[in-house]
Design a protein around this motif. Sequence first.
Motif, PDB file in Angstrom:
ATOM      1  N   PHE A 141     -27.728 -41.792  10.052  1.00 46.33           N
ATOM      2  CA  PHE A 141     -27.149 -42.340   8.824  1.00 46.33           C
ATOM      3  C   PHE A 141     -27.653 -41.487   7.662  1.00 46.33           C
ATOM      4  N   THR A 142     -26.730 -40.836   6.951  1.00 46.40           N
ATOM      5  CA  THR A 142     -27.081 -39.979   5.825  1.00 46.40           C
ATOM      6  C   THR A 142     -26.327 -40.444   4.585  1.00 46.40           C
ATOM      7  N   HIS A 143     -27.052 -40.565   3.460  1.00 47.22           N
ATOM      8  CA  HIS A 143     -26.440 -41.030   2.210  1.00 47.22           C
ATOM      9  C   HIS A 143     -25.517 -42.222   2.481  1.00 47.22           C
ATOM     10  N   THR A 144     -26.114 -43.274   3.003  1.00 44.45           N
ATOM     11  CA  THR A 144     -25.358 -44.466   3.397  1.00 44.45           C
ATOM     12  C   THR A 144     -25.949 -45.694   2.717  1.00 44.45           C
ATOM     13  N   GLN A 145     -25.081 -46.537   2.178  1.00 44.45           N
ATOM     14  CA  GLN A 145     -25.500 -47.785   1.541  1.00 44.45           C
ATOM     15  C   GLN A 145     -25.018 -48.957   2.395  1.00 44.45           C
ATOM     16  N   ILE A 146     -25.962 -49.811   2.801  1.00 46.65           N
ATOM     17  CA  ILE A 146     -25.644 -50.993   3.608  1.00 46.65           C
ATOM     18  C   ILE A 146     -26.123 -52.206   2.823  1.00 46.65           C
ATOM     19  N   GLN A 147     -25.210 -53.142   2.541  1.00 41.47           N
ATOM     20  CA  GLN A 147     -25.592 -54.249   1.672  1.00 41.47           C
ATOM     21  C   GLN A 147     -24.800 -55.513   1.976  1.00 41.47           C
ATOM     22  N   ASN A 148     -25.309 -56.629   1.446  1.00 41.60           N
ATOM     23  CA  ASN A 148     -24.670 -57.952   1.535  1.00 41.60           C
ATOM     24  C   ASN A 148     -24.570 -58.486   2.956  1.00 41.60           C
ATOM     25  N   SER A 149     -25.462 -58.076   3.839  1.00 36.43           N
ATOM     26  CA  SER A 149     -25.431 -58.567   5.218  1.00 36.43           C
ATOM     27  C   SER A 149     -26.584 -59.537   5.447  1.00 36.43           C
ATOM     28  N   ILE A 150     -26.634 -60.101   6.637  1.00 35.78           N
ATOM     29  CA  ILE A 150     -27.772 -60.949   6.998  1.00 35.78           C
ATOM     30  C   ILE A 150     -28.970 -60.062   7.319  1.00 35.78           C
ATOM     31  N   VAL A 151     -28.781 -59.108   8.217  1.00 40.98           N
ATOM     32  CA  VAL A 151     -29.759 -58.051   8.490  1.00 40.98           C
ATOM     33  C   VAL A 151     -29.032 -56.730   8.314  1.00 40.98           C
TER      34      VAL A 151
ATOM     35  N   SER B 263     -29.734 -61.290   3.236  1.00 41.59           N
ATOM     36  CA  SER B 263     -30.364 -62.610   3.218  1.00 41.59           C
ATOM     37  C   SER B 263     -31.560 -62.663   4.155  1.00 41.59           C
ATOM     38  N   GLY B 264     -31.671 -61.687   5.042  1.00 44.67           N
ATOM     39  CA  GLY B 264     -32.801 -61.604   5.957  1.00 44.67           C
ATOM     40  C   GLY B 264     -33.521 -60.279   5.797  1.00 44.67           C
TER      41      GLY B 264
END
Length: 399
Positions: free
Chosen positions: A278-288, A309-310
């Motif tokens: 994973f390069t220059h990746t935004q992961i958001q608004n998930s449980i994990v 949230s976790g």
Amino acid sequence: MNPINIESFIKGKYAALLVLMVLAFSLLYTSCYKESFITTSGAGLEFSLDTLRFDTVFTEVGSATRFFKVYNPHDESIRISKITFTDPEQPFFRLNIDGFPTDEIEGLEIRPNDSLYVFAEVSIDPDAPVSISPFVIEQLLKFETNGKEQQVLLEAWGQNANYLPSRFSQNEIAVLSCNSGEVRWDDPRPYVIYGTLLIDSCTLVWPEGTRIFVHGGVANNDFGVYNDGVILVLEKGRIRSEGTLASPVIVQDDRLESDYTGVWGGIRITPGSKGHTFTHTQIQNSIVGIAADSASQLTLDKVTINATSGIGLFARNASITATNCLFYDNGTQSVALTYGGDYQFDYCTLSSFGNDGDALLANNFYCSDPLCLEEVRVSPLQMNLRNCIMVGSSGDEIA
């Protein structure tokens, strides 16, 4: 004076008399008929469907109309106390209820074993911002009858996007497989994951600028009840995210409210699955954000995981290399490394404010029960953190 046609006169006279007799009989019958209403607590309605879907994906401004029927299955009349949307502040749909053009009505009656129609119209501008025209438009229409509340879901598609596995896959599980080949999501339109997507025997590539929106919720099917909206990578599957500084890859919930966190399940990497980058990746608004299970391996470079949230990044006896990554605004720990494993973190920031979780949790054991009273398994932990910042609202941010 024109002559009178006796035959026509007689016919007209008796026809008029017959009409008067029928009318009088109808009035007499109506005055004798006493309509009774079922008032038994919990006596409700039946519907021709539970979800009214507008299955058109609009590529330009357009509208569509669908309908469903509401049945009174009882041998007495029934009075509907109220029909309204559960969230009337978001008027995506326009209704016509039994001939009344309204989104809310009270005291509507249905005769015994009869029915009424509800027509719904939606207008879509697929070029409008997602905040105005969401990817998945959902509204619940509520029926209150004899103290019983029933609902019908109205569902439409507000953007011209790639819906995966399909627009009708909520609560369903689908498999992406390509015989150990490669699939690139390089369509300029965004991708919307609706349901649970399993990646097996395939490398899924997210080129720079890829936008992925995941529709969360609660799934209830043959596999049980669980959080919907999951990207699950099996042992022979792989994700390669190729974002850049100017065009990062973004993976987030399909609802964009600023205070909306922790709804879709996250990215889950199953045991033994290796080679994820994973390069220059935004992961958001998930449980994990990302959960990496035993013997899995991944590399994170300039990755941001936030608004979960976790836990932001969870690992169980995995192998992870993280460089210049940011983990913040997580519901519990920013990073949790459990049951040992091999981890290298360089120039990363772990920020944990506004919760009871530490920025970093690390251990080398696994308990088979919550209180660790029964079997406890131990596995070696190799962890190296170089030039990393761990900050938060607790006195000690490492546990």
